[in-house]
Design a protein around this motif. Structure first.
Motif, PDB file in Angstrom:
ATOM      1  N   UNK A   1       7.839   9.940  87.106  1.00 44.87           N
ATOM      2  CA  UNK A   1       7.589  10.085  85.328  1.00 44.87           C
ATOM      3  C   UNK A   1       8.762  10.074  84.734  1.00 44.87           C
ATOM      4  N   UNK A   2      10.087   9.638  84.803  1.00 49.12           N
ATOM      5  CA  UNK A   2      11.131   9.615  84.374  1.00 49.12           C
ATOM      6  C   UNK A   2      10.107   8.184  83.694  1.00 49.12           C
ATOM      7  N   UNK A   3       9.782   6.854  83.540  1.00 50.05           N
ATOM      8  CA  UNK A   3       9.539   6.752  82.454  1.00 50.05           C
ATOM      9  C   UNK A   3       8.468   6.667  81.463  1.00 50.05           C
ATOM     10  N   UNK A   4       7.306   7.750  82.084  1.00 49.45           N
ATOM     11  CA  UNK A   4       6.760   7.690  80.533  1.00 49.45           C
ATOM     12  C   UNK A   4       7.660   8.487  80.661  1.00 49.45           C
ATOM     13  N   UNK A   5       8.578   9.480  80.402  1.00 47.68           N
ATOM     14  CA  UNK A   5       9.501  10.589  79.500  1.00 47.68           C
ATOM     15  C   UNK A   5      10.254   9.831  78.663  1.00 47.68           C
ATOM     16  N   UNK A   6      10.880   9.165  79.251  1.00 48.30           N
ATOM     17  CA  UNK A   6      11.606   8.267  78.630  1.00 48.30           C
ATOM     18  C   UNK A   6      10.556   7.050  77.394  1.00 48.30           C
ATOM     19  N   UNK A   7       9.495   6.658  77.935  1.00 46.23           N
ATOM     20  CA  UNK A   7       8.460   5.656  76.947  1.00 46.23           C
ATOM     21  C   UNK A   7       8.325   6.524  75.347  1.00 46.23           C
ATOM     22  N   UNK A   8       7.632   7.437  75.935  1.00 46.12           N
ATOM     23  CA  UNK A   8       7.212   8.764  74.906  1.00 46.12           C
ATOM     24  C   UNK A   8       8.428   9.061  73.841  1.00 46.12           C
ATOM     25  N   UNK A   9       9.637   9.456  74.301  1.00 51.11           N
ATOM     26  CA  UNK A   9      11.232   9.539  73.763  1.00 51.11           C
ATOM     27  C   UNK A   9      10.695   8.548  72.770  1.00 51.11           C
ATOM     28  N   UNK A  10      10.715   7.400  72.985  1.00 52.37           N
ATOM     29  CA  UNK A  10      11.735   5.896  72.473  1.00 52.37           C
ATOM     30  C   UNK A  10      10.319   5.587  71.628  1.00 52.37           C
ATOM     31  N   UNK A  11       8.990   6.627  71.161  1.00 51.33           N
ATOM     32  CA  UNK A  11       8.643   6.020  70.359  1.00 51.33           C
ATOM     33  C   UNK A  11       7.241   5.060  70.401  1.00 51.33           C
TER      34      UNK A  11
ATOM     35  N   UNK B   1       4.500  -2.768  83.921  1.00 46.79           N
ATOM     36  CA  UNK B   1       3.229  -2.335  85.444  1.00 46.79           C
ATOM     37  C   UNK B   1       3.661  -1.051  85.834  1.00 46.79           C
ATOM     38  N   UNK B   2       4.683  -0.281  85.916  1.00 46.13           N
ATOM     39  CA  UNK B   2       4.517   1.171  86.108  1.00 46.13           C
ATOM     40  C   UNK B   2       4.589   2.067  85.389  1.00 46.13           C
ATOM     41  N   UNK B   3       4.247   1.245  83.832  1.00 47.52           N
ATOM     42  CA  UNK B   3       2.888   2.523  82.824  1.00 47.52           C
ATOM     43  C   UNK B   3       1.694   2.191  83.276  1.00 47.52           C
ATOM     44  N   UNK B   4       1.065   1.079  83.699  1.00 47.94           N
ATOM     45  CA  UNK B   4      -0.110   0.841  84.466  1.00 47.94           C
ATOM     46  C   UNK B   4      -0.224   1.488  85.457  1.00 47.94           C
ATOM     47  N   UNK B   5       0.521   1.798  86.635  1.00 41.33           N
ATOM     48  CA  UNK B   5       0.521   2.634  87.580  1.00 41.33           C
ATOM     49  C   UNK B   5       0.095   4.056  87.292  1.00 41.33           C
ATOM     50  N   UNK B   6       1.202   4.275  86.653  1.00 46.65           N
ATOM     51  CA  UNK B   6       1.828   5.756  86.318  1.00 46.65           C
ATOM     52  C   UNK B   6      -0.044   6.618  85.476  1.00 46.65           C
ATOM     53  N   UNK B   7      -0.635   5.140  84.708  1.00 43.86           N
ATOM     54  CA  UNK B   7      -2.084   5.789  83.866  1.00 43.86           C
ATOM     55  C   UNK B   7      -2.676   5.895  85.380  1.00 43.86           C
ATOM     56  N   UNK B   8      -2.985   4.890  86.120  1.00 42.84           N
ATOM     57  CA  UNK B   8      -3.979   4.824  87.147  1.00 42.84           C
ATOM     58  C   UNK B   8      -4.093   6.765  88.424  1.00 42.84           C
ATOM     59  N   UNK B   9      -2.727   7.030  88.482  1.00 47.98           N
ATOM     60  CA  UNK B   9      -2.181   8.206  88.936  1.00 47.98           C
ATOM     61  C   UNK B   9      -2.658   9.537  88.435  1.00 47.98           C
ATOM     62  N   UNK B  10      -2.679   9.168  86.374  1.00 46.54           N
ATOM     63  CA  UNK B  10      -3.207  10.295  85.716  1.00 46.54           C
ATOM     64  C   UNK B  10      -4.211  10.236  85.387  1.00 46.54           C
ATOM     65  N   UNK B  11      -5.157   9.280  85.885  1.00 47.37           N
ATOM     66  CA  UNK B  11      -7.230   9.208  85.750  1.00 47.37           C
ATOM     67  C   UNK B  11      -7.716  10.077  86.684  1.00 47.37           C
TER      68      UNK B  11
END
Length: 55
Positions: free
Chosen positions: A1-11, A30-40
């Motif tokens: 989830x580090x990737x998502x946290x940094x993405x949101x922090x970077x607007x 690619x990482x964000x797409x994968x995390x999106x499918x996990x969240x869904x």
């Protein structure tokens, strides 16, 4: 989830996030797409503050 946290922090800036993580922008996408499918699969959408608390 580090990737998502940094993405949101970077607007939600792909360039800034990729630079911060030392990865290519396509790798980030690619990482964000994968995390999106996990969240869904896990639960209904969460607001930004809930994501920060979870990471």
């Amino acid at each position: 989830m580090r990737t998502l946290r940094i993405f949101l922090t970077a607007d939600r800036s792909f360039a800034s996030t990729a630079e911060e993580l030392f990865i290519h922008r396509n790798t980030l996408r690619y990482r964000l797409r994968r995390s999106k499918s996990c969240w869904a699969m896990r639960s209904p959408p969460l607001d930004r503050s809930a994501i920060y608390g979870w990471c």
